[in-house]
Scaffold this motif. Structure first.
Motif, PDB file in Angstrom:
ATOM      1  N   ARG A 104      -6.202   3.295   2.196  1.00 36.40           N
ATOM      2  CA  ARG A 104      -4.951   2.838   1.575  1.00 36.40           C
ATOM      3  C   ARG A 104      -5.202   1.716   0.575  1.00 36.40           C
ATOM      4  N   HIS A 105      -6.221   0.904   0.830  1.00 34.76           N
ATOM      5  CA  HIS A 105      -6.582  -0.140  -0.131  1.00 34.76           C
ATOM      6  C   HIS A 105      -7.319   0.441  -1.338  1.00 34.76           C
ATOM      7  N   GLY A 120      -6.559  -6.691   5.321  1.00 32.35           N
ATOM      8  CA  GLY A 120      -6.068  -7.273   4.076  1.00 32.35           C
ATOM      9  C   GLY A 120      -6.926  -8.438   3.613  1.00 32.35           C
ATOM     10  N   LYS A 149      -8.486  -3.493 -10.184  1.00 29.90           N
ATOM     11  CA  LYS A 149      -7.665  -4.610  -9.697  1.00 29.90           C
ATOM     12  C   LYS A 149      -8.045  -5.884 -10.414  1.00 29.90           C
ATOM     13  N   ASN A 165     -10.130  -6.972   2.243  1.00 25.12           N
ATOM     14  CA  ASN A 165      -9.861  -6.368   0.933  1.00 25.12           C
ATOM     15  C   ASN A 165      -9.759  -7.447  -0.139  1.00 25.12           C
ATOM     16  N   ASP A 166      -9.065  -8.536   0.155  1.00 27.23           N
ATOM     17  CA  ASP A 166      -8.934  -9.631  -0.818  1.00 27.23           C
ATOM     18  C   ASP A 166     -10.308 -10.178  -1.188  1.00 27.23           C
ATOM     19  N   PHE A 174      -8.468   1.107   4.821  1.00 29.55           N
ATOM     20  CA  PHE A 174      -9.234   0.882   3.590  1.00 29.55           C
ATOM     21  C   PHE A 174      -9.102   2.041   2.613  1.00 29.55           C
ATOM     22  N   MET A 220       0.845  -1.202   0.000  1.00 34.77           N
ATOM     23  CA  MET A 220       0.000   0.000   0.000  1.00 34.77           C
ATOM     24  C   MET A 220       0.875   1.245   0.000  1.00 34.77           C
ATOM     25  N   ASP A 246      -4.341  -4.761  10.590  1.00 31.39           N
ATOM     26  CA  ASP A 246      -3.955  -4.583   9.189  1.00 31.39           C
ATOM     27  C   ASP A 246      -4.032  -5.896   8.421  1.00 31.39           C
ATOM     28  N   CYS A 304     -13.927  -4.045  -7.137  1.00 29.47           N
ATOM     29  CA  CYS A 304     -12.878  -3.056  -7.443  1.00 29.47           C
ATOM     30  C   CYS A 304     -12.780  -2.881  -8.948  1.00 29.47           C
TER      31      CYS A 304
END
Length: 325
Positions: free
Chosen positions: A96-97, A310, A325, A313-314, A94, A1, A306, A322
């Motif tokens: 940052r994601h 992650g 991505k 986010n995955d 998030f 990130m 964090d 997204c």
């Protein structure tokens, strides 16, 4: 990130509620520091039952769907901000994601403000003690002794308790109405939303899913403190992708009956069977089963927050939420 978060716009708004006119309420006199008497006449028009939202929009978000972060009982949007020991919370993680993030204070929480008691809200609030929260938030069986391996920054428990706010038991209808108006406001600006909800907030989220099944693109349930009744209308649960994230200290190894965790633990098998029956698109993320031990009820504040962000986010990427991505 990236180390730098490129923000396009940051703002806030209040939404929901209504004007309420008080008549024939008693006039109140309050002595102020022994200097004078403050004369307060509450009769007249008030605004009540609203909620507060703060949002951050990125210069180049990875998704057209913002994440709406909804807190649990006796808490506010601070849940998602920095952790009690000063690390980044889910709000920043998030961003940052690559997601736009909206963090809210529900009705009668934090910056949403309060309604007059007993003229508007008929009942007094309830307050949580250190001891009650210690057990309820899965810190340990008896305050101040933590469960072995607890990942919450226990030395900063005071900071968590400073975040606590009074909780009313008579505001659920107001809260659902405000969340509806919040969603309807966003419908004018975005094509859909992702809801990330903690604990008691799941109670309201199921209502929003049922009312706006096309607009809610996914729901991430963080330690949901209630699961829907199996005989409810579950059509939205058959349509909306769901991720359920649960931490530690809920297994048979922990005999303590939490006010919410025990009932949820008993209800999980039947709920998962129901989700299978209606062919729901859901993922069950049981962190201990994944080999990740020690997460409390406040896992967005735990020392591996964090890592958990992650994983979430995955999952969002896997569900196609997204753009880049």
């Amino acid at each position: 990130m990236d180390d730098i978060i490129k923000v396009k716009h940051r703002g806030s708004f209040h939404v929901g509620g209504e004007k309420v006119k008080l008549e024939n309420a008693p006039v109140e006199d309050f002595p102020y520091q022994g200097k004078f008497t403050f004369h307060s006449d509450p009769n007249g028009i008030h605004w009540a039952k609203q909620m507060y939202v703060q949002y951050t929009e990125l210069a180049e978000p990875v998704s057209k769907y913002p994440i709406l972060m909804w807190h649990g009982g006796g808490l506010t949007g601070v849940t998602w901000e920095t952790t009690p020991d000063g690390r980044e919370g889910f709000d920043t993680l998030f961003l940052r994601h690559g997601f736009n993030v909206y963090v809210s204070d529900a009705v009668e929480r934090g910056r949403a403000s309060w309604a007059k008691f007993p003229e508007i809200n008929p009942t007094p609030p309830i307050f949580h003690s250190y001891e009650a929260r210690w057990l309820n938030l899965k810190m340990g069986e008896t305050y101040p002794i933590p469960y072995e391996g607890n990942r919450f920054p226990i030395d900063h428990y005071d900071q968590l308790m400073m975040q606590g706010v009074p909780r009313w038991l008579t505001s659920d209808e107001w809260t659902i109405d405000a969340y509806c108006k919040y969603i309807e406001r966003l419908q004018k600006h975005v094509d859909g939303v992702i809801i990330m909800v903690h604990s008691q907030g799941a109670l309201y989220t199921k209502e929003i899913m049922q009312k706006y099944p096309d607009f809610v693109k996914a729901v991430v349930f963080i330690e949901a403190a209630s699961l829907p009744a199996l005989d409810e209308d579950l059509s939205a649960f058959a349509k909306i992708p769901q991720l359920y994230v649960y931490g530690d200290f809920m297994s048979d190894d922990y005999k303590v009956v939490h006010s919410w965790a025990e009932s949820v633990r008993r209800g999980i098998p039947a709920w998962r069977a129901k989700l299978d029956e209606i062919h729901a698109d859901y993922t069950w993320m049981d962190l201990p089963e994944m080999g990740i031990k020690g997460n409390s009820h406040m896992l967005m504040m735990d020392n591996n927050n964090d890592q958990i962000a992650g994983f979430i986010n995955d999952w969002l990427v896997e569900k196609g939420l997204c753009d880049n991505k």
